[in-house]
Motif scaffolding. Structure first.
Motif, PDB file in Angstrom:
ATOM      1  N   UNK A   1     -24.153  22.415  -8.554  1.00 37.77           N
ATOM      2  CA  UNK A   1     -23.048  22.349  -7.587  1.00 37.77           C
ATOM      3  C   UNK A   1     -22.937  20.883  -7.174  1.00 37.77           C
ATOM      4  N   UNK A   2     -21.736  20.269  -7.317  1.00 32.77           N
ATOM      5  CA  UNK A   2     -21.595  18.846  -6.978  1.00 32.77           C
ATOM      6  C   UNK A   2     -22.196  18.540  -5.605  1.00 32.77           C
ATOM      7  N   UNK A   3     -22.935  17.438  -5.525  1.00 27.72           N
ATOM      8  CA  UNK A   3     -23.681  17.160  -4.298  1.00 27.72           C
ATOM      9  C   UNK A   3     -23.405  15.743  -3.781  1.00 27.72           C
ATOM     10  N   UNK A   4     -23.114  15.657  -2.483  1.00 27.32           N
ATOM     11  CA  UNK A   4     -22.904  14.351  -1.853  1.00 27.32           C
ATOM     12  C   UNK A   4     -24.259  13.685  -1.619  1.00 27.32           C
ATOM     13  N   UNK A   5     -24.434  12.493  -2.198  1.00 29.95           N
ATOM     14  CA  UNK A   5     -25.694  11.765  -2.005  1.00 29.95           C
ATOM     15  C   UNK A   5     -25.562  10.729  -0.895  1.00 29.95           C
TER      16      UNK A   5
ATOM     17  N   UNK B   1     -11.245  20.487  -1.196  1.00 30.27           N
ATOM     18  CA  UNK B   1      -9.836  20.817  -1.449  1.00 30.27           C
ATOM     19  C   UNK B   1      -9.497  20.654  -2.929  1.00 30.27           C
ATOM     20  N   UNK B   2     -10.206  19.770  -3.618  1.00 30.83           N
ATOM     21  CA  UNK B   2      -9.876  19.484  -5.019  1.00 30.83           C
ATOM     22  C   UNK B   2     -10.750  20.273  -5.995  1.00 30.83           C
ATOM     23  N   UNK B   3     -12.072  20.407  -5.710  1.00 27.35           N
ATOM     24  CA  UNK B   3     -12.967  21.030  -6.709  1.00 27.35           C
ATOM     25  C   UNK B   3     -13.745  22.241  -6.191  1.00 27.35           C
ATOM     26  N   UNK B   4     -13.437  22.701  -4.987  1.00 25.24           N
ATOM     27  CA  UNK B   4     -14.200  23.842  -4.468  1.00 25.24           C
ATOM     28  C   UNK B   4     -15.532  23.373  -3.888  1.00 25.24           C
ATOM     29  N   UNK B   5     -16.498  24.300  -3.841  1.00 26.65           N
ATOM     30  CA  UNK B   5     -17.741  24.064  -3.095  1.00 26.65           C
ATOM     31  C   UNK B   5     -18.487  22.772  -3.467  1.00 26.65           C
ATOM     32  N   UNK B   6     -18.875  22.046  -2.427  1.00 28.43           N
ATOM     33  CA  UNK B   6     -19.650  20.815  -2.570  1.00 28.43           C
ATOM     34  C   UNK B   6     -20.833  20.919  -1.618  1.00 28.43           C
ATOM     35  N   UNK B   7     -22.014  20.497  -2.076  1.00 29.60           N
ATOM     36  CA  UNK B   7     -23.201  20.505  -1.195  1.00 29.60           C
ATOM     37  C   UNK B   7     -23.454  19.097  -0.666  1.00 29.60           C
ATOM     38  N   UNK B   8     -24.282  19.028   0.385  1.00 30.94           N
ATOM     39  CA  UNK B   8     -24.700  17.718   0.881  1.00 30.94           C
ATOM     40  C   UNK B   8     -26.211  17.611   0.661  1.00 30.94           C
ATOM     41  N   UNK B   9     -26.648  16.509   0.068  1.00 35.39           N
ATOM     42  CA  UNK B   9     -28.075  16.299  -0.198  1.00 35.39           C
ATOM     43  C   UNK B   9     -28.887  16.488   1.088  1.00 35.39           C
ATOM     44  N   UNK B  10     -29.798  17.475   1.134  1.00 34.45           N
ATOM     45  CA  UNK B  10     -30.577  17.707   2.360  1.00 34.45           C
ATOM     46  C   UNK B  10     -31.357  16.455   2.777  1.00 34.45           C
ATOM     47  N   UNK B  11     -31.701  15.613   1.812  1.00 31.40           N
ATOM     48  CA  UNK B  11     -32.479  14.410   2.090  1.00 31.40           C
ATOM     49  C   UNK B  11     -31.756  13.387   2.949  1.00 31.40           C
ATOM     50  N   UNK B  12     -30.416  13.463   3.036  1.00 31.43           N
ATOM     51  CA  UNK B  12     -29.723  12.459   3.860  1.00 31.43           C
ATOM     52  C   UNK B  12     -29.454  12.955   5.271  1.00 31.43           C
ATOM     53  N   UNK B  13     -29.622  14.266   5.487  1.00 33.44           N
ATOM     54  CA  UNK B  13     -29.358  14.790   6.830  1.00 33.44           C
ATOM     55  C   UNK B  13     -30.652  14.807   7.640  1.00 33.44           C
TER      56      UNK B  13
ATOM     57  N   UNK C   1     -18.742   3.560  -0.181  1.00 35.17           N
ATOM     58  CA  UNK C   1     -18.085   4.735  -0.756  1.00 35.17           C
ATOM     59  C   UNK C   1     -18.933   6.008  -0.613  1.00 35.17           C
ATOM     60  N   UNK C   2     -18.238   7.135  -0.600  1.00 36.27           N
ATOM     61  CA  UNK C   2     -18.892   8.444  -0.710  1.00 36.27           C
ATOM     62  C   UNK C   2     -19.456   8.541  -2.125  1.00 36.27           C
ATOM     63  N   UNK C   3     -20.710   9.001  -2.247  1.00 37.79           N
ATOM     64  CA  UNK C   3     -21.281   9.191  -3.590  1.00 37.79           C
ATOM     65  C   UNK C   3     -21.413  10.683  -3.861  1.00 37.79           C
ATOM     66  N   UNK C   4     -20.808  11.135  -4.985  1.00 34.89           N
ATOM     67  CA  UNK C   4     -20.865  12.546  -5.360  1.00 34.89           C
ATOM     68  C   UNK C   4     -21.553  12.669  -6.714  1.00 34.89           C
TER      69      UNK C   4
END
Ligand code: TXA
Ligand code: MG
Length: 349
Positions: A192-196, A208-220, A183-186
């Motif tokens: 600001x909600x962040x994808x882990x 589309x549902x909650x506006x701006x979401x960040x992506x954890x820099x540690x996973x990229x 699963x996607x982890x948020x």
């Protein structure tokens, strides 16, 4: 311990089997079960001794928290300190489904379940057998992927049996899972909600549902000095025993490069494995060549990835070359797993 493997009808799981599995969960034991993403290894999330058994069976580091699986939104209230507005919106949009939400935990959730953290990860799986098991047990079910720590997540009951056979009492066999990556982890505890962890639910779908979401820099980052926030994302995961190298570029250039590298390895007496697609497998000269599916069928690629990595584990390949799969929608999630399996070795041609 004898491990019983029960075939279940995913849409209409046998009541007797679910009752037997649920009573094991209630008594503090472990049950492996299918979800729509990967197989999970379940235990009563609110029983610290039961959670501890999960870590022992998987050989999982004790600082790596578990996801709590629920069957009704009301279950969320039993474990969260408060439910953020975004959580309600996202649950309405994506639950049951492959999205895990991180919120502050309340005192009912033992630290054994959250790896010592004050937050808890929660998800409602979109799988009738998983939901039936949760409901019948009356428990909330903590479940990591049902693999030995460090191995690819299981997408078939056979994978669970390979890793945990003899160590757990019951595996519910619902056949091949539908999605194939976790699963996607948020994280909703960030400003600001962040994808882990990227997954089937993409940044765009969340925004589309909650506006701006960040992506954890540690996973990229390929740079291991930037630590990911989800403890589990820092481990070298999903890795086959042989060295894996991704070759990225135009189709013809990739085929040429992989064949050239294969010839070099053959000259040294090495065995070569290759991960390609339906369109390209015939063009390779490796010793074992596996297809992820049709190049434009991202869902098939996601579903086959872990099975293919496991197959190469059994093969005596010295080296594996893989095509790159930066596909439009879930390519980010697929490449996150593949890059980890490759220890970030990527060759651009
Ligand atoms: O699709 C899935 O999510 C599957 C199925 C079985 O539901 N489960 C799964 O669990 O992938 P697991 O344990 O293999 O991965 C959970 C990830 C780990 O990387 C862990 O570190 C992270 O979630 N995690 C769990 N709770 C967390 C928390 N409170 N804060 C940050 N990361 C957390
Ligand atoms: Mg896992």
């Amino acid at each position: 311990m004898d491990t019983k493997i029960y075939n279940i009808d995913n849409q209409k799981p046998d009541k007797n089997i679910i009752e037997e599995a649920a009573s094991i969960i209630r008594d503090g034991g472990l049950v492996a079960f299918p979800t729509e993403t990967v197989y999970g290894l379940g235990a009563d999330a609110l029983n610290k001794d039961a959670s501890a058994k999960i870590y022992a069976a998987k050989g999982r580091p004790s600082d790596n928290p578990l996801i709590v699986h629920i069957a009704e939104f009301a279950d969320f209230l039993r474990i969260a300190k408060e439910i953020p507005r975004e959580a309600r919106l996202l649950a309405d949009a994506f639950w049951p489904g492959p999205l895990t939400l991180i919120v502050h935990k309340n005192e009912h959730v033992p630290y054994e379940t959250t790896g010592g953290m004050d937050t808890v990860a929660v998800r409602m799986p979109n799988h009738p057998a998983a939901l039936a098991l949760i409901r019948e047990s009356g428990c909330l079910i903590a479940a990591p992927s049902a693999n030995t720590s460090g191995r690819p997540s299981p997408t078939l009951a056979e994978h669970v049996a390979e890793d945990l056979g003899g160590a757990i009492p019951v595996i519910l066999d619902g056949g091949e899972v539908g999605i194939g990556i976790e699963s996607t982890i948020l994280d909703l505890t960030e400003p600001v909600p962040m994808i882990l962890r990227p997954g089937y639910i993409t940044v765009e779908m969340l925004e589309d549902v909650i506006g701006t979401v960040k992506v954890d820099p540690g996973i990229i980052a390929a740079d291991s000095s930037i630590k990911p926030k989800a403890p589990g994302m820092k481990y070298r995961h999903y890795a086959p025993k042989a060295e894996l190298i991704i070759v990225d570029g135009e189709r013809a250039a990739v085929i040429n490069k992989i064949n050239e590298l294969t010839d070099e390895m053959h000259a040294k007496g090495k065995k070569v494995g290759i991960i390609g697609t339906d369109e390209t497998v015939a063009a390779y000269r490796g010793d074992r060549i596996l297809s992820m599916g049709a190049r434009d069928d991202e869902d098939a690629i996601a579903r086959h990835l872990y099975r293919i990595l496991r197959e190469f584990d059994e093969e005596k390949a010295d080296l594996i070359y893989s095509e790159s799969f930066s596909t439009p929608r879930i390519g980010h999630a697929i490449m996150n797993r593949l890059l980890k399996a490759a220890g970030h070795q990527i060759l651009v041609v």
